[in-house]
Design an enzyme around this catalytic site. Structure first.
Site, PDB file in Angstrom:
ATOM      1  N   HIS A  36       4.555   2.409 -13.653  1.00 16.27           N
ATOM      2  CA  HIS A  36       3.971   3.725 -13.393  1.00 16.27           C
ATOM      3  C   HIS A  36       5.032   4.772 -13.077  1.00 16.27           C
ATOM      4  CE1 HIS A  36       0.964   6.633 -12.532  1.00 16.27           C
ATOM      5  NE2 HIS A  36       1.191   6.672 -11.235  1.00 16.27           N
TER       6      HIS A  36
ATOM      7  N   SER B 224       1.477  11.260 -12.006  1.00 18.19           N
ATOM      8  CA  SER B 224       0.326  10.484 -11.567  1.00 18.19           C
ATOM      9  C   SER B 224      -0.842  11.436 -11.301  1.00 18.19           C
ATOM     10  CB  SER B 224       0.688   9.654 -10.334  1.00 18.19           C
ATOM     11  OG  SER B 224      -0.311   8.697 -10.062  1.00 18.19           O
TER      12      SER B 224
ATOM     13  N   ASP C 142       2.885   0.691 -17.857  1.00 17.43           N
ATOM     14  CA  ASP C 142       2.172   1.207 -16.694  1.00 17.43           C
ATOM     15  C   ASP C 142       0.904   0.398 -16.456  1.00 17.43           C
ATOM     16  OD1 ASP C 142       0.932   2.732 -14.729  1.00 17.43           O
ATOM     17  OD2 ASP C 142       1.582   4.636 -15.602  1.00 17.43           O
TER      18      ASP C 142
END
Length: 719
Positions: free
Chosen positions: A697, A590, A665
Site C-alpha cells: 500500500h 490512501s 497493494d
C-alpha cells in the site's frame, strides 16, 4: 593585518550564509527524518523492572557501545556490559554488525535475539556478566511473545500456534491444515486497535489466542511479477457488504495441555476486541462488537471451561463504537478496572468493578485521553496523556482515582510520550515541538528531582527553510474550528503570485496537524517550498483526536463533508494576494488519494493538477470492518456509496490527474485504480498513471525517493 581580518570576517559570513542556504536533496526530503536528518535520540531507554533505575545504550568516546544503568535519584551510573565483550564471548570472531534490542526479564536478567537464536544476559552482584544461548526457534517462527515471569515463548509458523515452554519442550497448540484458518495472529484486518493475537495470562500458565476462519471469504488475487511466468498469490479480502471472516478465542492451559474456546456465540461474524485477562488468570474478558459496530457487550468468560460467566455491561451508539483498548485492573484493587469509552463524545476513562457496576468516570471534558501511562499504587493515582491543553498537543497528567485531584505533569508545549518507573515515582518524558527537535527528561512525580538527559541539536539548522504559518479556519458548518499550516516559499516575496499544493488525508484515525518537530510536518513540503511552491495542509472534520462529533460528521457520506471543509481551505488560499488561484494542485495517499480524486471529479474547476496515490475509488471494494463502520453496508446506504463512487464520475475531469498504485497493494487493492482506468477509457477521459511493481500500500525504502521525484516533477511540469 586589517585586510586579513576583513577577509576572515567575509569568509565566515559567506560560509554561514551558504550553510543556511542548503537545499534538500530528494532523498533527504523523502527519508531524511528517518535517516541522516533524524533528531538524535537516546537508544533503548527504558525502566528496569523492580528497580528505581533506567537503562540505555551509550556510545563512548571510542565509538564503542556500552549498556548502562542509571540509579535514581542519585544519577549514579553503572556499567552493565560492553557490547564488544558480549560479542566476543558469544560469537567469538563474528562481531555484532547491528545493535540488538535488549529486553529486561528481571532486575538481573535481560535477553535479545539474533536471527533465530535467543540469548540471555545475567548480571551478578560482583558486576560480572554471563552471556548464554537461551534457546533457538525455527527460522520460520513469527509473532514471538516471551512471558517474562514464566519464561515461556509462544510463536506462530505459517497459520499455527506453538509453545516453547521454560523446560525447553515445544508443543504445537493448534493443528489446522486448511489454508483459510489462522491462529495466534492479529484479526479483523487490524482494526479496533488489534495488532497481535497471542495473550499470556498474568502468571504465564495459560495463553489465549485468536483463531480466525477465513474459508468463507472470497479469494483475491495478488500478482507476483518478480518471477517468469508471473504467479498469483490468493489472499482473503472481505469487501463491504460481503461475507466476512469468523473469529473465536482459544485458551491453552500449559500444564493440562488442553485448549478451550470461549463460547462467544453468534452471529459468527461479530468482532472480538479488547481481550484482557483477570489478574488471577482464571477469567478472560472480551468485548463483543456486532458487525454493524453500534453495540458492544463486555463479557467475562471462565478460562478453564470457556463458558460465559456474565455480561458486565453493554454500550450502544446510533452510529458506531470503536472499542480499541484492553481493560487495566487497578494494582491495589483486583476487583476494579478501567474501561475506555467515547460515550460522552470524547475518549475518556471509566472505573468499573468486576460485578459490572460503574464506579465513576475518571476523566471528563471536551478533550481526548490518548494513553493510560500507568499507576502510582501508593497514592492511588493514575497517569495518562491527553489533549486537554490543546487539540494539537499531548501532555501528561496525574489524577486521583476518586476524581478529586488532577495535576499536569508536563509544562512544555509539544507532543509528549512518557513512561513511569515500576514503583510509580519517576517519569521519563520524551517530547518534541515545532521548534524543539527532541528532548528527554527524567523527573520525580511528587518531588523536586528533575534532570534533562538529552536535547537533540537541530538537524535542519543549515537548511534554507520556509516560513510556516499556523492557520485556523471555520469548517463548512460555520462553527467548528479547523487547524492547518501554510508553508510559504523560501525567500518569499509577497508581491509575487505562487502556485499552491494542497496536501491532505482528512480520513478517520489520522491527525496531520500537531505541535511536533518539524513545524512543517514533512520535509517534502519544505522541499517544494524551496522549489517555489506554497504548500497548505489542514485536518477537516472526519479526522482524528477531536472528539466523536468531529469524527462522525462524515458518517454514511465519506468524501462529502471532508471536501466541503477542504474547499473552505481553498477559499482561504484564494483570498491571499500571493496565491495564483489558476495554479493549484492537490495530493494525497490512501484516503488522501480518494480525497484527491474526489476533488478532481466532484469539484473539477478548483484544482488544475492532482496526484492520487493508492486511492479508494469505490467503497464497495474496501474492507468490511473499516467501510461498514463509516458507511454502513451498500444495501443499507446505497445513496452514500453512489455519491462517493468515483467510477461514475470520470467524465467530469478537467484538470491533469496522475494516479499511482502499488501492484501488490493488499489494503486498497489494485483493482480500484484499474477499474478507474477502464472507466476513463470507456468515457474517453485522459489521465496519467504509474505503478510500483511489487510494492504494497505504501511505497517505501529507496523506491520512495523515485515516487516523490515523480510527484514533484508532475507538479513542476503541470503547474
Amino acid at each position: 593585518m586589517r585586510n586579513s581580518c576583513l577577509w576572515i570576517i567575509l569568509f565566515f559570513s559567506f560560509t554561514t550564509v551558504c550553510a543556511q542556504e542548503r537545499k534538500y536533496t530528494m532523498a533527504e526530503a523523502t527519508n531524511g527524518l528517518r535517516q541522516n536528518l533524524a533528531p538524535s535520540r537516546l537508544m533503548q531507554l527504558e525502566w528496569i523492572p523492580g528497580e528505581q533505575a533506567y537503562s540505555q545504550l551509550t556510545v563512548t568516546a571510542e565509538k564503542k557501545f556500552v549498556w548502562e544503568k542509571t540509579l535514581l535519584p542519585s544519577g549514579k551510573k553503572q556499567l552493565l556490559f560492553r557490547v564488544s565483550n558480549m560479542s566476543w564471548q558469544l560469537f567469538h570472531d563474528s562481531t555484532l554488525r547491528w545493535m540488538p534490542v535488549f529486553h529486561w526479564l528481571s532486575p538481573t536478567e535481560a535477553w535479545f535475539s539474533r536471527d533465530s537464536n535467543y540469548y540471555r544476559c545475567s548480571f551478578a552482584a560482583d558486576g560480572s556478566v554471563n552471556y548464554s544461548l537461551w534457546f533457538h526457534l525455527p527460522a520460520a517462527a513469527e509473532n514471538v511473545f516471551i512471558h517474562e515471569k514464566s519464561r515461556h515463548a509462544a510463536y506462530t509458523i505459517d497459520n499455527n500456534l506453538y509453545l516453547r515452554n521454560s523446560n525447553g519442550n515445544t508443543v504445537k497448540i493448534t493443528n489446522d491444515t486448511a489454508a483459510g484458518i489462522v491462529n495466534g495472529q492479529s484479526v479483523h484486518r487490524e482494526e479496533f486497535g488489534i495488532d497481535h493475537g497471542i495473550f499470556f495470562s498474568p502468571d504465564g500458565t495459560k495463553v489465549a489466542f485468536y483463531r480466525m476462519d477465513q474459508q468463507m471469504v472470497s479469494d483475491y488475487p495478488i500478482p507476483d511479477w518478480s518471477v517468469t511466468p508471473a504467479q498469483v498469490k490468493q489472499i482473503k479480502y472481505p469487501m463491504a457488504g460481503r461475507t466476512s471472516h469468523q473469529v473465536t478465542l482459544g485458551v491453552y492451559d500449559i500444564a493440562a495441555g488442553s485448549t478451550r474456546f470461549m463460547q462467544t456465540g453468534t452471529p459468527a461474524d461479530q468482532y472480538l476486541t479488547a481481550v484482557s485477562w483477570a489478574p488471577d488468570g482464571q477469567q478472560v474478558y472480551i468485548a463483543l462488537l456486532n458487525r454493524a459496530q453500534n453495540h458492544v457487550w463486555f463479557n467475562q468468560y471462565q478460562a478453564s471451561t470457556g463458558s460465559l460467566v456474565k455480561t458486565l455491561f453493554e454500550e450502544t451508539h446510533p452510529r458506531y463504537i470503536q472499542p480499541r483498548h484492553s481493560i487495566s485492573f487497578l494494582p491495589w484493587n483486583k476487583d476494579q478496572f478501567i474501561w475506555w469509552s467515547e460515550r460522552d463524545g470524547y475518549q475518556h476513562l471509566y472505573l468499573y468493578n468486576t460485578g459490572g457496576q460503574l464506579v465513576q468516570q475518571l476523566t471528563k471534558g471536551n478533550w481526548m485521553v490518548n494513553e493510560l501511562t500507568g499507576f502510582r499504587e501508593k497514592t492511588r493515582e493514575i497517569i495518562y496523556t491527553s489533549t486537554e491543553a490543546s487539540a494539537l498537543e499531548k501532555q501528561v497528567y496525574i489524577a486521583s482515582i476518586d476524581g478529586k485531584k488532577k495535576e499536569r505533569l508536563t509544562t512544555v508545549a509539544g507532543w509528549h510520550d512518557a513512561t513511569i518507573s515500576t514503583n510509580g515515582l519517576f517519569l521519563l518524558d520524551k517530547y518534541s515541538s515545532e521548534t524543539v527537535p527532541y528532548v528527554v527528561r527524567v523527573s520525580e512525580i511528587k518531588g523536586k528531582y528533575d534532570q534533562q538527559l538529552h536535547s537533540s541539536p537541530d538537524p535542519l539548522k543549515d537548511f534554507d527553510r520556509p516560513v510556516i504559518r499556523p492557520v485556523q479556519l471555520k469548517a463548512a458548518d460555520d462553527s467548528t474550528i479547523l487547524y492547518g499550516k501554510l508553508i510559504l516559499p523560501t525567500h518569499f516575496d509577497s508581491t509575487r503570485k505562487y502556485p499552491v499544493i494542497v496536501y491532505l488525508y482528512n480520513g478517520p484515525n489520522v491527525q496531520l496537524i500537531r505541535n511536533s518537530f518539524p513545524a512543517s510536518g514533512n520535509l517534502w513540503y519544505e522541499y517544494m517550498a524551496q522549489q517555489g511552491f506554497i504548500v497548505f495542509t489542514m485536518d477537516g472534520r472526519g479526522s482524528s483526536n477531536r472528539g466523536l462529533a468531529f469524527e462522525q460528521a462524515t458518517f454514511r457520506q465519506l468524501g462529502t463533508v471532508e471536501m466541503e471543509d477542504q474547499l473552505k481551505g481553498v477559499d482561504y488560499l484564494k483570498a491571499l494576494p500571493y496565491v495564483d488561484a489558476q495554479r493549484m494542485g492537490v495530493h494525497g495517499w490512501s484516503f488522501g488519494g480518494f480525497m484527491t480524486t474526489s476533488l478532481m471529479l466532484r469539484h473539477p474547476d478548483v484544482f488544475k493538477v492532482g496526484v492520487a496515490g493508492g486511492p479508494v475509488i469505490d467503497w464497495r471494494m474496501y474492507e468490511v470492518m473499516y467501510t461498514e463502520r463509516y458507511m454502513d453496508t451498500p444495501e443499507e446506504n446505497p445513496e452514500g456509496y453512489a455519491a462517493s463512487n468515483l467510477l461514475t464520475k470520470t467524465k467530469n475531469l478537467k484538470g491533469k490527474l496522475l494516479m499511482i498504485h502499488g501492484t501488490n497493494d493488499d489494503v486498497v487493492v489494485w483493482q480500484h485504480s484499474i477499474d478507474f482506468l477502464k472507466a476513463c477509457v470507456d468515457n474517453g477521459t485522459q489521465i496519467d498513471y504509474f505503478v510500483y511493481p511489487g510494492h504494497l500500500h505504501n511505497v517505501l525504502g529507496k523506491d520512495r525517493v523515485h515516487l516523490m521525484q515523480k510527484i514533484t516533477d508532475y507538479f513542476k511540469e503541470k503547474l
